[in-house]
Design a protein around this motif. Structure first.
Motif, short mmCIF file in Angstrom:
data_model
loop_
_atom_site.label_atom_id
_atom_site.label_comp_id
_atom_site.label_asym_id
_atom_site.label_seq_id
_atom_site.Cartn_x
_atom_site.Cartn_y
_atom_site.Cartn_z
N ARG A 121 -5.41 7.64 4.99
CA ARG A 121 -4.27 6.72 4.97
C ARG A 121 -3.10 7.23 5.82
NH1 ARG A 121 -5.51 6.00 -1.29
NH2 ARG A 121 -6.72 4.05 -1.21
N SER A 122 -3.11 8.51 6.08
CA SER A 122 -2.02 9.07 6.89
C SER A 122 -2.21 8.79 8.38
CB SER A 122 -1.93 10.59 6.66
OG SER A 122 -3.05 11.25 7.25
N PRO B 66 0.81 -1.23 0.00
CA PRO B 66 0.00 0.00 0.00
C PRO B 66 0.84 1.27 0.00
CG PRO B 66 0.00 -1.00 2.18
CD PRO B 66 0.71 -1.96 1.28
N GLN C 238 -12.08 0.22 3.53
CA GLN C 238 -11.78 0.20 2.10
C GLN C 238 -12.77 1.09 1.36
OE1 GLN C 238 -12.09 -3.79 0.59
NE2 GLN C 238 -14.08 -4.14 1.51
N HIS D 206 -6.68 2.95 -5.64
CA HIS D 206 -5.77 1.98 -5.04
C HIS D 206 -4.36 2.24 -5.54
CE1 HIS D 206 -8.26 -1.12 -2.92
NE2 HIS D 206 -9.20 -0.53 -3.60
N LEU E 268 -8.93 10.34 0.92
CA LEU E 268 -8.28 9.06 1.23
C LEU E 268 -6.83 9.25 1.63
CD1 LEU E 268 -9.80 6.80 -1.58
CD2 LEU E 268 -10.51 7.02 0.80
N ALA E 269 -6.16 10.27 1.08
CA ALA E 269 -4.79 10.55 1.51
C ALA E 269 -4.77 10.90 3.00
CB ALA E 269 -4.20 11.69 0.68
N ARG F 94 -10.56 -2.07 9.90
CA ARG F 94 -10.21 -2.32 8.50
C ARG F 94 -11.20 -1.56 7.63
NH1 ARG F 94 -10.37 -8.25 5.54
NH2 ARG F 94 -9.71 -7.53 3.46
N ALA G 203 1.54 4.77 -2.30
CA ALA G 203 0.87 5.55 -3.34
C ALA G 203 1.74 5.74 -4.58
CB ALA G 203 0.46 6.91 -2.78
N ARG H 294 -3.33 6.08 11.52
CA ARG H 294 -3.45 4.67 11.87
C ARG H 294 -4.86 4.41 12.36
NH1 ARG H 294 1.50 2.12 15.06
NH2 ARG H 294 0.36 0.29 14.29
#
Length: 674
Positions: free
Chosen positions: A657-658, A18, A666, A95, A653-654, A664, A20, A660
């Motif tokens: 994703r930054s 994962p 998606q 993705h 989404l950035a 889970r 980018a 934690r």
């Protein structure tokens, strides 16, 4: 691109992690090119990657750069188009590029380079692509088929052609003629033909081999052994196979000389991946054709409403086939509704009296019947009449289905399996009963109604063995079966020449579904299963058991009027602001508790950038709230135009994703189930 002149250069590599952006590595100029598979270190592990570019310099600090460990020299590099295509798919479906590109490779290409790899490639390459002298199996064309073939033969550049043909109208023959014309015009060209399900490939593959066996035909789908799939992929990549037929994963096949794409049953939801990168193979097939400047044919008797709307807007050209293509110009079957509320329509055993009479009469005429029930197992649930206990799956918010042959309860969602209890776990009552009907129970009932009939059931349970489905369908085609009962597996794509009666049981559930796409899918399924009747020229009937005989969906079905049904559905969707008049993305979260899943989505909603054109809904539990012990929730995002939605998702989404997350999560772009 022109490679730099120094002896040392830098490779940009994507790996299935994962990240980018591609990673930079040092590499000898003579070692690799864009499109080569390679082996690189990522942290403390080694990964198979793909070189996507070779550049003269890198912005990474020299001390942090690592070396490409090995490059696959035994296989020609993937071409620039393939790399650009997988990058587009990754960007659109939000993705990392490597997760798309590496997953699209066959098993052999995902193994580490080295002596054993070279030996495996040499062994696979020795597998000769099955070829044989082509046989002229072409059927005489109807006037409508001839017109469609002529239009496709004259197509130049990119264009989407919607082949809208009733069941039995000869869409497959149009595909074959279009393939023939395209390969004649492009002597080294290749063709990709997509089908929605694995069980549809053997019949079509056999037909392609008869017609084009000397050109090389291979199949690509997940049901193949690793060696078979790798050999087929390599034959296509090296141009030894000119025609590839396959399921959705075949849209990523390496076809350096691709000249035509055909998507059969383009409406089918199986073209949308259900896990990992949730891509639509149909949509990607269109994009791939656009990037290459070649035509794409979408075929269906019930086009998706997205395709129908595009055709109405003039973006797709419609080719119509309104008549069946049999020599005797057979009519479509008559559709009759059996009212389960009427005294004569009572169906305590799952089959109403008028339906039982029709089945017996068909058997007496030595014709075949097809009984469709999209519910496998014996009974959907086991119940206790004394206390109301039901056989719920302990891991899902669903019932465990009773399978009578081995006396088990099985969850068709998570795979949970257990023995049927001897007595009710709650009150001890030993008189537990299966409630409702599955294909196993209907098979049993059919044998009781017609003891002399040869009854066969085809569903996922009866065809678990390899080649079992092929053997079962061969028996039906050979006339060794009187009554075929089954699920979706028997509903589409099969040219049953002896079926004169189709029976549809229990279609009512989808009429009240929460999913706005349910009516579209139900209508499509019913048209497909009804279309199995009368293909051999017989006068044919479709009997449909329902408690809602006045429903407009059934009225359109009885008239064989897809256009009216589709136009009504599109009007409803336009008024409600639903696809295709809006564009959607679905953020889903899975956690041990529903509270945690909803909390994550609520926080994600708060962190979303404020964009006026974006609409965000409140987080809610998914329809199947619990799956395999995991609680699931969803958050829907909408926009009127695709570009603003894509830009919003990249930024949002950035941010997600930054951070934690303890859950889970998606994203799914263009979700098919909400």
């Amino acid at each position: 691109m022109a490679l730099p002149s120094p002896e040392a250069c830098f490779a940009r590599v994507v790996v299935d992690v994962p990240m980018a952006q591609p990673l930079d590595y040092r590499m000898s100029l003579s070692t690799g090119r864009p499109g080569n598979a390679c082996l690189v270190p990522v942290g403390r592990r080694r990964h198979v990657g793909l070189i996507v570019d070779v550049v003269p310099g890198s912005e990474v600090e020299p001390g942090r750069l690592k070396d490409v460990m090995a490059v696959v020299a035994e296989v020609e590099p993937l071409n620039r188009h393939w790399l650009d295509f997988t990058q587009f798919a990754a960007d659109y479906y939000q993705h990392p590029w490597g997760e798309v590109a590496i997953a699209a490779l066959p098993p052999i290409m995902r193994s580490a380079p080295g002596p054993r790899f070279a030996q495996s490639i040499a062994r696979i390459r020795k597998r000769v692509v099955t070829s044989a002298p082509a046989t002229d199996t072409a059927r005489r064309l109807t006037a409508e088929q001839h017109g469609a073939v002529g239009t496709l033969a004259g197509a130049r550049g990119f264009g989407v052609f919607l082949l809208f043909g009733i069941t039995g109208s000869g869409k497959t023959e149009v595909y074959l003629r279009a393939i023939e014309d395209r390969l004649r015009a492009a002597p080294m060209g290749q063709v990709l033909l997509l089908v929605p399900e694995i069980n549809l490939t053997p019949q079509l593959e056999a037909l392609l081999r008869l017609r084009f066996g000397d050109l090389g035909v291979v199949a690509l789908h997940s049901g193949l052994a690793d060696g078979e799939r790798s050999a087929a992929w390599l034959a296509a990549h090296e141009g030894r196979a000119r025609i590839v037929v396959g399921t959705r994963l075949a849209v990523f096949a390496s076809l350096p000389s691709l000249a035509l794409v055909v998507v059969d049953e383009e409406h089918d939801p199986s073209y949308k991946a259900g896990e990992g990168v949730r891509y639509s193979a149909r949509d990607l097939a269109i994009k791939r054709a656009q990037m290459l400047g070649i035509p794409v044919v979408l075929g269906s008797a019930t086009p998706s409403l997205e395709s129908w709307a595009a055709a109405q807007a003039g973006r797709y050209q419609v080719l119509r086939l309104t008549q069946r293509a049999t020599d005797d110009a057979a009519e479509l079957p008559t559709v009759e509704l059996v009212d389960l509320r009427a005294p004569e329509g009572k169906a305590a055993s799952g089959i109403a009296a008028p339906v039982a009479d029709a089945l017996r009469a068909t058997l007496e005429r030595r014709e075949q019947s097809l009984v469709f029930l999209n519910r496998r197992g014996y009974a959907p649930v086991v119940a206790c009449d004394a206390c109301g206990w039901l056989s719920r799956c302990p891991q899902c918010s669903a019932f465990s289905v009773f399978h009578k042959p081995d006396r088990t309860l099985r969850c068709h969602h998570c795979g949970f399996k257990d023995r049927v209890p001897a007595a009710c776990p709650t009150c001890g009552n030993q008189a537990l009963q299966g409630v409702g009907h599955g294909t196993q129970r209907i098979e049993e009932r059919l044998r009781e109604l017609m003891p002399t009939a040869r009854v066969m059931r085809i569903d996922r349970d009866s065809t678990r063995r390899r080649h079992a489905a092929e053997q079962a369908f061969d028996a039906v085609h050979a006339g060794d079966v009187d009554v075929l009962v089954g699920t979706q597996m028997i509903a589409k794509g099969h040219d049953f020449q002896r079926v004169a009666l189709v029976v549809v049981l229990s279609p009512d559930g989808q009429l009240a579904s929460h999913d706005f796409r349910a009516p579209e899918r139900l209508f499509s399924t019913l048209v497909q299963v009804a279309g199995r009747a009368g293909r051999g020229g017989h006068a044919s009937r479709v009997l449909l058991q329902t408690r809602f005989p006045s429903h407009p969906l059934f009225a359109a079905l009885a008239r064989h009027d897809y256009a009216a049904f589709a136009d009504a559905q599109l009007a409803e969707r336009r008024a409600a602001g639903m696809p295709p008049y809006t564009h959607q993305a679905l953020l889903t979260a899975e956690a041990r508790t529903m509270e945690a899943a909803l909390a994550f989505l609520g926080d994600a909603r708060e962190r979303a950038p404020e964009v006026e054109s974006i609409r965000m809904f409140d987080p809610v539990p998914m329809a199947l709230q619990k799956l395999a012990g995991v609680e699931r929730a969803q958050l829907l995002v909408e926009a009127d135009r695709r570009a603003p939605l894509q830009a919003f998702l990249r930024s949002w989404l950035a941010e997600l994703r930054s951070r934690r997350a303890r859950v889970r999560w998606q994203i799914e772009v263009d979700p098919q189930e909400i």
